[in-house]
Scaffold this motif. Structure first.
Motif, PDB file in Angstrom:
ATOM      1  N   ALA A  53       1.060  -1.220   0.042  1.00 20.08           N
ATOM      2  CA  ALA A  53       0.083   0.000   0.213  1.00 20.08           C
ATOM      3  C   ALA A  53       0.854   1.377  -0.017  1.00 20.08           C
ATOM      4  CB  ALA A  53      -0.822  -0.130   1.206  1.00 20.08           C
ATOM      5  N   ILE A  54       1.785   1.461   0.819  1.00 17.40           N
ATOM      6  CA  ILE A  54       2.689   2.884   0.877  1.00 17.40           C
ATOM      7  C   ILE A  54       3.885   2.544  -0.136  1.00 17.40           C
ATOM      8  CG2 ILE A  54       2.342   2.661   3.356  1.00 17.40           C
ATOM      9  CD1 ILE A  54       5.116   1.960   3.888  1.00 17.40           C
ATOM     10  N   GLY A  55       3.877   1.420  -0.845  1.00 14.79           N
ATOM     11  CA  GLY A  55       4.906   1.215  -1.592  1.00 14.79           C
ATOM     12  C   GLY A  55       4.297   1.393  -3.499  1.00 14.79           C
ATOM     13  N   PRO A  56       4.396   0.510  -3.804  1.00 13.00           N
ATOM     14  CA  PRO A  56       3.929   0.417  -5.386  1.00 13.00           C
ATOM     15  C   PRO A  56       2.500   0.630  -5.755  1.00 13.00           C
ATOM     16  CG  PRO A  56       4.670  -1.973  -5.067  1.00 13.00           C
ATOM     17  CD  PRO A  56       4.775  -0.899  -3.564  1.00 13.00           C
ATOM     18  N   ALA A  57       1.645   0.309  -4.663  1.00 18.33           N
ATOM     19  CA  ALA A  57       0.302   0.522  -5.174  1.00 18.33           C
ATOM     20  C   ALA A  57      -0.268   1.961  -4.775  1.00 18.33           C
ATOM     21  CB  ALA A  57      -0.466  -0.432  -4.226  1.00 18.33           C
ATOM     22  N   PHE A  58       0.203   2.452  -3.868  1.00 19.82           N
ATOM     23  CA  PHE A  58      -0.272   3.902  -3.588  1.00 19.82           C
ATOM     24  C   PHE A  58       0.761   5.035  -3.190  1.00 19.82           C
ATOM     25  CE2 PHE A  58      -1.732   7.035  -0.295  1.00 19.82           C
ATOM     26  CZ  PHE A  58      -2.864   7.524  -0.684  1.00 19.82           C
ATOM     27  N   GLY A  59       1.443   4.806  -2.115  1.00 18.04           N
ATOM     28  CA  GLY A  59       2.482   5.933  -1.770  1.00 18.04           C
ATOM     29  C   GLY A  59       3.348   6.297  -2.786  1.00 18.04           C
ATOM     30  N   MET A  60       4.207   5.388  -3.436  1.00 15.84           N
ATOM     31  CA  MET A  60       5.118   5.897  -4.353  1.00 15.84           C
ATOM     32  C   MET A  60       4.639   6.389  -5.677  1.00 15.84           C
ATOM     33  SD  MET A  60       7.760   2.883  -3.757  1.00 15.84           S
ATOM     34  CE  MET A  60       9.100   3.158  -5.097  1.00 15.84           C
ATOM     35  N   THR A  82      -9.799  -5.862  16.063  1.00 24.14           N
ATOM     36  CA  THR A  82     -10.830  -4.676  16.570  1.00 24.14           C
ATOM     37  C   THR A  82     -10.568  -3.517  15.687  1.00 24.14           C
ATOM     38  OG1 THR A  82     -10.890  -5.730  18.850  1.00 24.14           O
ATOM     39  CG2 THR A  82     -11.351  -3.343  18.505  1.00 24.14           C
ATOM     40  N   ALA A  83      -8.991  -3.231  15.760  1.00 22.83           N
ATOM     41  CA  ALA A  83      -8.652  -2.030  14.906  1.00 22.83           C
ATOM     42  C   ALA A  83      -9.154  -2.218  13.170  1.00 22.83           C
ATOM     43  CB  ALA A  83      -7.191  -1.662  14.933  1.00 22.83           C
ATOM     44  N   LEU A  84      -9.027  -3.368  12.967  1.00 25.40           N
ATOM     45  CA  LEU A  84      -9.457  -3.703  11.419  1.00 25.40           C
ATOM     46  C   LEU A  84     -11.048  -3.349  11.282  1.00 25.40           C
ATOM     47  CD1 LEU A  84      -8.465  -4.764   8.770  1.00 25.40           C
ATOM     48  CD2 LEU A  84      -9.112  -6.952   9.438  1.00 25.40           C
ATOM     49  N   LEU A  85     -11.919  -3.819  12.092  1.00 24.61           N
ATOM     50  CA  LEU A  85     -13.257  -3.516  12.152  1.00 24.61           C
ATOM     51  C   LEU A  85     -13.647  -2.296  12.109  1.00 24.61           C
ATOM     52  CD1 LEU A  85     -16.202  -4.755  12.058  1.00 24.61           C
ATOM     53  CD2 LEU A  85     -15.966  -4.944  14.602  1.00 24.61           C
ATOM     54  N   PHE A  86     -13.106  -1.558  13.107  1.00 23.07           N
ATOM     55  CA  PHE A  86     -13.465  -0.321  13.267  1.00 23.07           C
ATOM     56  C   PHE A  86     -12.856   0.842  12.567  1.00 23.07           C
ATOM     57  CE2 PHE A  86     -14.906  -1.891  17.384  1.00 23.07           C
ATOM     58  CZ  PHE A  86     -16.091  -1.562  17.436  1.00 23.07           C
ATOM     59  N   GLY A  87     -11.721   0.580  12.019  1.00 25.08           N
ATOM     60  CA  GLY A  87     -10.833   1.317  11.061  1.00 25.08           C
ATOM     61  C   GLY A  87     -11.770   1.165   9.708  1.00 25.08           C
ATOM     62  N   GLY A  88     -12.177   0.160   9.363  1.00 21.77           N
ATOM     63  CA  GLY A  88     -13.120  -0.232   8.016  1.00 21.77           C
ATOM     64  C   GLY A  88     -14.328   0.804   8.337  1.00 21.77           C
ATOM     65  N   GLN A  97      -7.268   7.801 -10.053  1.00 23.52           N
ATOM     66  CA  GLN A  97      -7.441   6.428 -10.317  1.00 23.52           C
ATOM     67  C   GLN A  97      -6.765   5.533  -9.101  1.00 23.52           C
ATOM     68  OE1 GLN A  97      -6.924   8.159 -12.767  1.00 23.52           O
ATOM     69  NE2 GLN A  97      -8.881   7.679 -14.034  1.00 23.52           N
ATOM     70  N   ILE A  98      -5.397   6.184  -8.804  1.00 31.02           N
ATOM     71  CA  ILE A  98      -4.727   5.598  -7.624  1.00 31.02           C
ATOM     72  C   ILE A  98      -5.273   5.817  -6.402  1.00 31.02           C
ATOM     73  CG2 ILE A  98      -2.722   5.788  -6.460  1.00 31.02           C
ATOM     74  CD1 ILE A  98      -1.328   6.774  -8.885  1.00 31.02           C
ATOM     75  N   LEU A  99      -5.978   7.025  -6.004  1.00 31.56           N
ATOM     76  CA  LEU A  99      -6.709   7.170  -4.855  1.00 31.56           C
ATOM     77  C   LEU A  99      -7.857   6.463  -4.654  1.00 31.56           C
ATOM     78  CD1 LEU A  99      -6.308  11.278  -5.007  1.00 31.56           C
ATOM     79  CD2 LEU A  99      -5.248   9.478  -3.189  1.00 31.56           C
ATOM     80  N   ALA A 100      -8.617   6.084  -5.834  1.00 34.57           N
ATOM     81  CA  ALA A 100      -9.906   5.438  -5.873  1.00 34.57           C
ATOM     82  C   ALA A 100      -9.690   3.855  -5.315  1.00 34.57           C
ATOM     83  CB  ALA A 100     -10.611   5.383  -7.093  1.00 34.57           C
ATOM     84  N   VAL A 101      -8.494   3.452  -6.039  1.00 39.37           N
ATOM     85  CA  VAL A 101      -8.251   1.847  -5.589  1.00 39.37           C
ATOM     86  C   VAL A 101      -7.393   1.672  -4.249  1.00 39.37           C
ATOM     87  CG1 VAL A 101      -7.079  -0.086  -6.494  1.00 39.37           C
ATOM     88  CG2 VAL A 101      -8.223   1.478  -8.132  1.00 39.37           C
ATOM     89  N   SER A 102      -6.526   2.525  -4.036  1.00 43.88           N
ATOM     90  CA  SER A 102      -5.699   2.246  -2.848  1.00 43.88           C
ATOM     91  C   SER A 102      -5.939   3.025  -1.645  1.00 43.88           C
ATOM     92  CB  SER A 102      -4.314   2.480  -3.405  1.00 43.88           C
ATOM     93  OG  SER A 102      -3.812   1.622  -4.500  1.00 43.88           O
ATOM     94  N   LEU A 103      -6.635   4.084  -1.596  1.00 44.55           N
ATOM     95  CA  LEU A 103      -7.025   4.642  -0.470  1.00 44.55           C
ATOM     96  C   LEU A 103      -7.576   4.244   0.651  1.00 44.55           C
ATOM     97  CD1 LEU A 103      -6.435   7.507   1.017  1.00 44.55           C
ATOM     98  CD2 LEU A 103      -8.490   8.488  -0.069  1.00 44.55           C
ATOM     99  N   PRO A 104      -8.635   3.429   0.205  1.00 43.59           N
ATOM    100  CA  PRO A 104      -9.401   2.528   1.374  1.00 43.59           C
ATOM    101  C   PRO A 104      -8.438   1.586   2.255  1.00 43.59           C
ATOM    102  CG  PRO A 104     -10.639   2.612  -0.933  1.00 43.59           C
ATOM    103  CD  PRO A 104      -9.285   3.213  -1.055  1.00 43.59           C
ATOM    104  N   ALA A 105      -7.519   1.020   1.452  1.00 44.15           N
ATOM    105  CA  ALA A 105      -6.767   0.254   2.023  1.00 44.15           C
ATOM    106  C   ALA A 105      -5.707   0.815   3.101  1.00 44.15           C
ATOM    107  CB  ALA A 105      -5.647  -0.597   1.079  1.00 44.15           C
ATOM    108  N   ILE A 106      -5.243   2.103   2.911  1.00 46.79           N
ATOM    109  CA  ILE A 106      -4.395   2.862   3.581  1.00 46.79           C
ATOM    110  C   ILE A 106      -5.177   3.384   4.583  1.00 46.79           C
ATOM    111  CG2 ILE A 106      -3.289   5.243   3.780  1.00 46.79           C
ATOM    112  CD1 ILE A 106      -1.541   3.294   2.144  1.00 46.79           C
ATOM    113  N   LEU A 107      -6.438   3.806   4.567  1.00 49.55           N
ATOM    114  CA  LEU A 107      -7.232   4.075   5.818  1.00 49.55           C
ATOM    115  C   LEU A 107      -7.486   3.298   6.756  1.00 49.55           C
ATOM    116  CD1 LEU A 107      -9.870   6.562   3.704  1.00 49.55           C
ATOM    117  CD2 LEU A 107      -7.912   7.164   5.181  1.00 49.55           C
ATOM    118  N   VAL A 108      -7.495   1.799   6.402  1.00 49.14           N
ATOM    119  CA  VAL A 108      -7.780   0.776   7.100  1.00 49.14           C
ATOM    120  C   VAL A 108      -6.367   0.302   7.938  1.00 49.14           C
ATOM    121  CG1 VAL A 108      -8.520  -1.666   7.326  1.00 49.14           C
ATOM    122  CG2 VAL A 108      -9.773   0.073   5.964  1.00 49.14           C
TER     123      VAL A 108
END
Length: 435
Positions: free
Chosen positions: A87-94, A372-378, A328-339
């Protein structure tokens, strides 16, 4: 460790975190907060600087970043790290760093689309600097970061000694709850999750200087975190003040990048645009180099892959994905970063409250806290992305503490940690530990 080596690692750490997003958030906050800049900035610094600094200190105490997830089942720990670095590498951050560097640093000076060419050049330079991880401190900490700081100081001095305007009345969000809104904006920088990833690079840099004894690593990491916190605080305060005094030229700006562009153009003319372009491109480059090293170092230590091969794969994927476009990068990868962000912070807090080397029930607690963090983070991610149905959103506003601050995961995790801590201190120590 020699003082100049410590300072170099601290400067490198600051540069790794200083991406384009870190330069864009504070001006936007400053413009909206206006005369309430001080309380807003206090809240912002607590989460934007405090959380990453705490993470670096905790990782230093653990001596190895991977120790953060050692109490978890092996499959779950690997899943966490693979998802995080993807997520923070090739999928979103970079890819985001490349596209932001192009949009702000290059696009204003060209008439046609050259993103493909820019991404190839940018990726090649990233690889060139990343191929020798042992020299990372020299490249970034001793050369690039001082230049970057000098340029930021020039911008800050212009804002302080020759401001374009004065802070205006705060917007609605900052009129009553400036500190709270600053806390939310600081959390949204997502630097806490970046700190977990950059921990691999920073601890490796400390070890490369001959510091391997756990207590010495912890002490050095603490000093590095202090250097990072001081520099990043100064940068944020300066950029926030730039935003607060930019109303005459950027009153209708829609984002921090536009505010900065209009401010430097009004302050320095065409030279200011070149200054901003250089700052943005260098900030993004240090970030991509650091993330490349973090990803490659993880796969090298975990799967015994060769560093150059992994680095080439990571940077190649980054260049390809960058050309899909920022939206497109934000739409696909941002949810994973936020969780992943609350999960990473929750694991750090667990390591603070329940040291894994002394508490026998820590492994179970780590798993419970993670899910727990995964559930409420979602739930928080859906709220941030405005995907929660209206009726459920209204219910959560009333029933979930901190839901409106995008941190509904925090209280449940703290309750679990508090209960586990009380149970652990009441449990008699094993005989072998007493002896």
């Amino acid at each position: 460790m020699k003082t100049h080596d410590l300072l170099a690692i601290g400067l490198m750490t600051f540069a790794l975190f200083l991406g384009a997003g870190n330069l864009i958030f504070p001006p936007s906050l400053g413009l909206e907060a206006g005369t309430n800049l001080f309380p807003a900035m206090v809240g912002f610094l607590i989460t934007a600087v405090g959380l990453p600094a705490l993470t670096l200190v905790v990782l230093g105490r653990l001596s190895s970043t991977q120790n953060l997830t050692n109490p978890l089942p092996k499959w779950l720990a690997r899943a966490f790290w693979i998802l995080l670095f993807t997520a923070i590498g090739p999928a979103f951050g970079m890819p985001r760093a490349i596209t932001v560097a192009y949009e702000i640093g290059i696009r204003p000076f060209v008439n046609s689309d050259h993103l493909l060419l820019f991404s190839i050049i940018f990726s090649a330079v990233t690889l060139l600097l990343a191929f020798k991880p042992g020299h990372l401190v020299d490249y970034i900490g001793k050369v690039m970061t001082p230049l970057l700081i000098l340029m930021l100081v020039a911008l800050a001095c212009a804002a302080i000694f020759s401001p374009l305007g004065v802070p205006q009345a705060p917007s609605f969000d900052y009129q009553q709850d400036a500190i709270t809104h600053g806390l939310i904006q600081g959390y949204m920088t997502m630097d806490a999750i970046a700190a977990v990833g950059f921990g691999w690079v920073i601890i490796q840099a400390i070890n490369a200087k001959g510091i391997t004894e756990p207590r010495a690593v912890a002490n050095t990491a603490f000093k590095v975190a202090i250097i990072y916190a001081v520099l990043m605080t100064g940068c944020y305060v300066a950029m926030g003040y730039v935003g607060a005094t930019s109303a005459p030229v950027a009153a209708n700006a829609t984002n921090g990048g536009e505010i900065l562009a209009k401010y430097v153009a009004g302050q320095f003319g065409i030279y200011g645009q070149w200054l901003l372009a250089t700052i943005i491109v260098m900030a993004c480059l240090t970030t991509t180099v650091g993330l490349t090293n973090a990803c490659a170092e993880y796969y090298k230590q975990t799967f015994k892959t060769r560093f150059p091969v992994t680095a080439i794969i990571v940077v190649t994927l980054t260049g390809i994905i960058a050309n899909l476009g920022l939206e497109q990068i934000l739409a696909v990868s941002l949810p994973a970063i936020l969780v992943l962000c609350p999960v990473a912070i929750a694991l750090v807090l667990t390591s603070v409250v329940l040291p894994s080397l002394t508490l026998s029930n820590t492994s179970f607690t780590h798993v419970v806290v993670l899910f727990t963090a995964l559930l409420f983070g979602g739930i928080d991610a859906l709220n941030i992305l405005e995907k929660t149905p209206d009726n459920i959103h209204s219910l959560f506003l009333q029933a979930l503490p901190l839901y409106n601050a995008h941190a509904s995961w925090l209280l449940p995790c703290l309750l679990i940690l508090g209960g586990s801590y009380l149970k652990a201190i009441k449990k008699p120590l094993p005989v072998d530990m007493i002896n």
